[in-house]
Design a protein around this motif. Structure first.
Motif, PDB file in Angstrom:
ATOM      1  N   ARG A 141       0.827  -1.205   0.000  1.00 43.08           N
ATOM      2  CA  ARG A 141       0.000   0.000   0.000  1.00 43.08           C
ATOM      3  C   ARG A 141       0.865   1.261   0.000  1.00 43.08           C
ATOM      4  O   ARG A 141       0.561   2.231  -0.697  1.00 43.08           O
ATOM      5  N   SER A 142       1.930   1.246   0.790  1.00 39.81           N
ATOM      6  CA  SER A 142       2.823   2.403   0.829  1.00 39.81           C
ATOM      7  C   SER A 142       3.474   2.627  -0.532  1.00 39.81           C
ATOM      8  O   SER A 142       3.594   3.761  -1.003  1.00 39.81           O
ATOM      9  N   GLU A 143       3.873   1.532  -1.178  1.00 42.10           N
ATOM     10  CA  GLU A 143       4.511   1.634  -2.489  1.00 42.10           C
ATOM     11  C   GLU A 143       3.534   2.176  -3.525  1.00 42.10           C
ATOM     12  O   GLU A 143       3.878   3.047  -4.335  1.00 42.10           O
ATOM     13  N   LEU A 144       2.298   1.681  -3.504  1.00 40.53           N
ATOM     14  CA  LEU A 144       1.307   2.165  -4.452  1.00 40.53           C
ATOM     15  C   LEU A 144       0.981   3.624  -4.214  1.00 40.53           C
ATOM     16  O   LEU A 144       0.777   4.402  -5.152  1.00 40.53           O
ATOM     17  N   GLY A 145       0.905   4.008  -2.916  1.00 42.21           N
ATOM     18  CA  GLY A 145       0.645   5.411  -2.607  1.00 42.21           C
ATOM     19  C   GLY A 145       1.732   6.315  -3.156  1.00 42.21           C
ATOM     20  O   GLY A 145       1.458   7.386  -3.706  1.00 42.21           O
ATOM     21  N   ALA A 146       2.988   5.890  -3.034  1.00 42.79           N
ATOM     22  CA  ALA A 146       4.097   6.685  -3.561  1.00 42.79           C
ATOM     23  C   ALA A 146       4.042   6.744  -5.085  1.00 42.79           C
ATOM     24  O   ALA A 146       4.310   7.796  -5.687  1.00 42.79           O
ATOM     25  N   CYS A 147       3.665   5.640  -5.719  1.00 41.54           N
ATOM     26  CA  CYS A 147       3.570   5.624  -7.180  1.00 41.54           C
ATOM     27  C   CYS A 147       2.435   6.511  -7.675  1.00 41.54           C
ATOM     28  O   CYS A 147       2.559   7.179  -8.704  1.00 41.54           O
ATOM     29  N   LEU A 148       1.334   6.529  -6.955  1.00 39.78           N
ATOM     30  CA  LEU A 148       0.223   7.407  -7.330  1.00 39.78           C
ATOM     31  C   LEU A 148       0.645   8.865  -7.308  1.00 39.78           C
ATOM     32  O   LEU A 148       0.203   9.664  -8.130  1.00 39.78           O
ATOM     33  N   ALA A 149       1.500   9.217  -6.347  1.00 40.13           N
ATOM     34  CA  ALA A 149       1.966  10.594  -6.248  1.00 40.13           C
ATOM     35  C   ALA A 149       2.845  10.966  -7.434  1.00 40.13           C
ATOM     36  O   ALA A 149       3.062  12.152  -7.701  1.00 40.13           O
ATOM     37  N   GLY A 150       3.339   9.955  -8.172  1.00 36.09           N
ATOM     38  CA  GLY A 150       4.227  10.218  -9.293  1.00 36.09           C
ATOM     39  C   GLY A 150       3.528  10.362 -10.625  1.00 36.09           C
ATOM     40  O   GLY A 150       4.189  10.610 -11.634  1.00 36.09           O
ATOM     41  N   ILE A 151       2.211  10.180 -10.676  1.00 38.26           N
ATOM     42  CA  ILE A 151       1.489  10.360 -11.930  1.00 38.26           C
ATOM     43  C   ILE A 151       0.651  11.636 -11.828  1.00 38.26           C
ATOM     44  O   ILE A 151       0.543  12.243 -10.764  1.00 38.26           O
ATOM     45  N   SER A 152       0.060  12.043 -12.932  1.00 36.48           N
ATOM     46  CA  SER A 152      -0.677  13.309 -12.939  1.00 36.48           C
ATOM     47  C   SER A 152      -1.874  13.224 -11.989  1.00 36.48           C
ATOM     48  O   SER A 152      -2.469  12.139 -11.814  1.00 36.48           O
ATOM     49  N   PRO A 153      -2.246  14.333 -11.367  1.00 36.70           N
ATOM     50  CA  PRO A 153      -3.361  14.310 -10.405  1.00 36.70           C
ATOM     51  C   PRO A 153      -4.653  13.803 -11.002  1.00 36.70           C
ATOM     52  O   PRO A 153      -5.391  13.064 -10.341  1.00 36.70           O
ATOM     53  N   VAL A 154      -4.955  14.167 -12.239  1.00 36.39           N
ATOM     54  CA  VAL A 154      -6.226  13.721 -12.822  1.00 36.39           C
ATOM     55  C   VAL A 154      -6.203  12.216 -13.056  1.00 36.39           C
ATOM     56  O   VAL A 154      -7.203  11.519 -12.841  1.00 36.39           O
ATOM     57  N   GLN A 155      -5.041  11.679 -13.500  1.00 39.90           N
ATOM     58  CA  GLN A 155      -4.944  10.235 -13.671  1.00 39.90           C
ATOM     59  C   GLN A 155      -5.049   9.517 -12.333  1.00 39.90           C
ATOM     60  O   GLN A 155      -5.731   8.495 -12.213  1.00 39.90           O
ATOM     61  N   ALA A 156      -4.370  10.068 -11.320  1.00 45.51           N
ATOM     62  CA  ALA A 156      -4.431   9.456  -9.997  1.00 45.51           C
ATOM     63  C   ALA A 156      -5.857   9.450  -9.465  1.00 45.51           C
ATOM     64  O   ALA A 156      -6.324   8.461  -8.892  1.00 45.51           O
TER      65      ALA A 156
END
Length: 203
Positions: A141-156
């Motif tokens: 979950r922590s890894e996915l959360g960090a990866c989400l922060a690395g993509i565009s806000p609208v995509q996230a």
């Protein structure tokens, strides 16, 4: 000759009044039935009993403490106004859980991706009680959360609405003012970028 019958004496002491009803000791089904019949004390007892669980669930789903607190209060208010909609087809706690999740989903849709971080640490105990599995899930979950922060806000936002909150693309379109086709495109691109980020991290 029979002796005369004695007249029964009236009971000198009055009957004891029924003890006051202890609402906190009543089961959920009894409280729900009484609340649906208009018993305000039963409704208050339900709210008081389940408020801690409602607040915990809201904190797990919404990052901002104020948003979580508002969602919890809104959920309890909905409980008071919608109690008659509960048909007893499932446990009351299950019905209430869905109500809180939907309230948090609405809050997320209103406030945007920055208000929610559903892929962070899950505070619930592992079902199988395995600490190794629980630690692995927390790390993922922590890894996915960090990866989400690395993509565009609208995509996230679209990916979280679709994959974490199980929104349909029609619901995502309504919540984000994006055309359905655009939402699908953002979901596809966001998932691809997440996979690429996770693969780079594993390399």
């Amino acid at each position: 000759m029979q002796p005369p019958r004695r007249r029964s004496r009236p009971i000198g002491q009055p009957l004891r009044p029924d003890p006051p009803l202890r609402y906190e000791r009543l089961s959920d089904p009894i409280l729900v039935r009484r609340a649906k019949d208009g018993d305000d004390r039963a409704l208050a007892a339900l709210c008081e009993r389940h408020a801690p669980a409602v607040e915990r669930l809201a904190r797990q789903m919404l990052r901002d403490p104020e948003d979580a607190r508002d969602a919890a209060q809104e959920s309890l208010a909905k409980l008071c106004t919608r109690i008659r909609q509960f048909r007893g087809e499932s446990q009351f706690s299950t019905w209430l859980h869905r109500l809180v999740v939907n309230t948090c989903r609405d809050a997320f849709a209103r406030n945007g991706a920055s208000a929610c971080e559903p892929l962070r640490e899950d505070l619930r105990p592992a079902r199988d009680g395995d600490p190794v599995s629980a630690a692995a899930a927390t790390e993922l979950r922590s890894e996915l959360g960090a990866c989400l922060a690395g993509i565009s806000p609208v995509q996230a936002r679209v990916v979280v609405l679709k994959d974490a909150f199980d929104f349909s693309f029609e619901e995502i379109s309504s919540a984000t003012d994006l055309p359905v086709g655009t939402a699908k495109s953002h979901a596809h691109r966001g998932r691809r970028r997440l996979r690429e980020s996770i693969e780079r991290g594993a390399a």
